[in-house]
Scaffold this motif. Structure first.
Motif, PDB file in Angstrom:
ATOM      1  N   UNK A  92       0.801  -1.214   0.000  1.00 16.56           N
ATOM      2  CA  UNK A  92       0.000   0.000   0.000  1.00 16.56           C
ATOM      3  C   UNK A  92       0.839   1.271   0.000  1.00 16.56           C
ATOM      4  N   UNK A  93       2.127   1.154   0.319  1.00 16.39           N
ATOM      5  CA  UNK A  93       2.993   2.339   0.294  1.00 16.39           C
ATOM      6  C   UNK A  93       3.249   2.832  -1.126  1.00 16.39           C
ATOM      7  N   UNK A  94       2.946   1.999  -2.117  1.00 12.29           N
ATOM      8  CA  UNK A  94       3.167   2.375  -3.515  1.00 12.29           C
ATOM      9  C   UNK A  94       1.988   3.135  -4.107  1.00 12.29           C
ATOM     10  N   UNK A  95       0.893   3.244  -3.333  1.00 12.44           N
ATOM     11  CA  UNK A  95      -0.310   3.914  -3.815  1.00 12.44           C
ATOM     12  C   UNK A  95      -0.469   5.265  -3.127  1.00 12.44           C
ATOM     13  N   UNK A  96      -1.173   6.184  -3.745  1.00 16.07           N
ATOM     14  CA  UNK A  96      -1.465   7.464  -3.073  1.00 16.07           C
ATOM     15  C   UNK A  96      -2.204   7.227  -1.770  1.00 16.07           C
ATOM     16  N   UNK A  97      -2.042   8.108  -0.811  1.00 18.34           N
ATOM     17  CA  UNK A  97      -2.677   7.972   0.495  1.00 18.34           C
ATOM     18  C   UNK A  97      -4.195   7.839   0.355  1.00 18.34           C
ATOM     19  N   UNK A  98      -4.778   6.909   1.072  1.00 18.36           N
ATOM     20  CA  UNK A  98      -6.222   6.640   1.078  1.00 18.36           C
ATOM     21  C   UNK A  98      -6.737   6.064  -0.234  1.00 18.36           C
ATOM     22  N   UNK A  99      -5.844   5.635  -1.118  1.00 13.97           N
ATOM     23  CA  UNK A  99      -6.266   5.010  -2.367  1.00 13.97           C
ATOM     24  C   UNK A  99      -6.847   3.628  -2.080  1.00 13.97           C
ATOM     25  N   UNK A 100      -7.996   3.304  -2.687  1.00 17.87           N
ATOM     26  CA  UNK A 100      -8.635   2.011  -2.512  1.00 17.87           C
ATOM     27  C   UNK A 100      -8.854   1.367  -3.873  1.00 17.87           C
ATOM     28  N   UNK A 101      -8.284   0.181  -4.108  1.00 17.59           N
ATOM     29  CA  UNK A 101      -8.465  -0.483  -5.398  1.00 17.59           C
ATOM     30  C   UNK A 101      -9.844  -1.112  -5.512  1.00 17.59           C
TER      31      UNK A 101
END
Length: 231
Positions: free
Chosen positions: A93-102
């Motif tokens: 999850x560190x590779x995604x923007x903060x609060x990003x949900x797939x």
């Protein structure tokens, strides 16, 4: 990691009748279920604290890892460790923007969390529901199904717990895992601190009951070890 040829937790479920670890007509003895639940919770806490989502947590991805013992089954010790495999859906999850949900775009079934089944955004819910499915299978000897859970939130399982189980602990854990976004006022995940609290309660119960008069935890684990070596 090296190959673990001793099989999976699902293999033990499938031959529970011949291993001597069942309890009054249900699947695993509660002592055994509590032991493995604690181990998998500890694994999830480590993954989630580091910002990883396993993404494919299920009972057939939990391997038994028994160390080879010189002298065969007669020389077995109680050394027993589970391992979790299949990280093909793991997310950092560190590779995604903060609060990003797939969102998921693959076929789902009753062992997927509600968010995936309903094409809603998700994060750690998938692992919490995966753990529910593992515990359910160990307790009741079958996969969790849609009919096993109430149709509306807050979700609960419809299969009754046995009266002699530690129901307050199981209910607390199932409620958290089935409704993770309702635990905190802001709905923030993961729930590492809350899981630690429940795990410590379960650990205390296990320590208090592990040497009961019959079917001790050590005895149950030895039965599994012997069944692995003699299958």
């Amino acid at each position: 990691m090296q190959l673990c040829p001793q099989g999976t937790l699902l293999d033990i479920v499938n031959r529970v009748g011949t291993t001597g670890i069942s309890q009054q007509g249900v699947c695993f003895d509660e002592l055994f279920v509590m032991f493995f639940t604690i181990e998998i919770m500890r694994f999830l806490e480590g993954m989630h604290s580091a910002g990883f989502i396993h993404g494919h947590l299920k009972i057939d991805n939990c391997l038994l890892r028994l160390e080879d013992v010189p002298g065969g089954a007669s020389a077995l010790s109680t050394l027993y460790q589970p391992s979790v495999i299949n990280f093909g859906r793991t997310l950092d999850m560190s590779l995604f923007p903060h609060n990003k949900q797939p969102t998921g775009d693959w076929p789902t079934d009753a062992r997927d969390c509600f968010e995936l089944r309903e094409h809603r955004p998700w994060t750690y819910q998938t692992d919490y529901f995966g753990l529910v499915g593992i515990i359910y299978c160990m307790l009741f000897g079958k996969y969790i199904e849609t009919s096993s859970i109430t149709p509306q939130p807050p979700y609960n399982i419809t299969t009754p717990f046995k009266r002699y189980w530690r129901n307050n602990l199981w209910m607390k854990l199932f409620d958290l895992l089935l409704n993770p976004c309702l635990v905190r006022p802001d709905g923030k995940l993961p729930l590492c601190e809350e899981l630690v609290d429940i795990r410590h309660e379960m650990k205390g119960w296990l320590q208090h009951h592990c040497n009961r008069s019959s079917n001790t935890l050590k005895g149950l684990l030895k039965k599994i070890e012997l069944s692995v070596y003699t299958r």
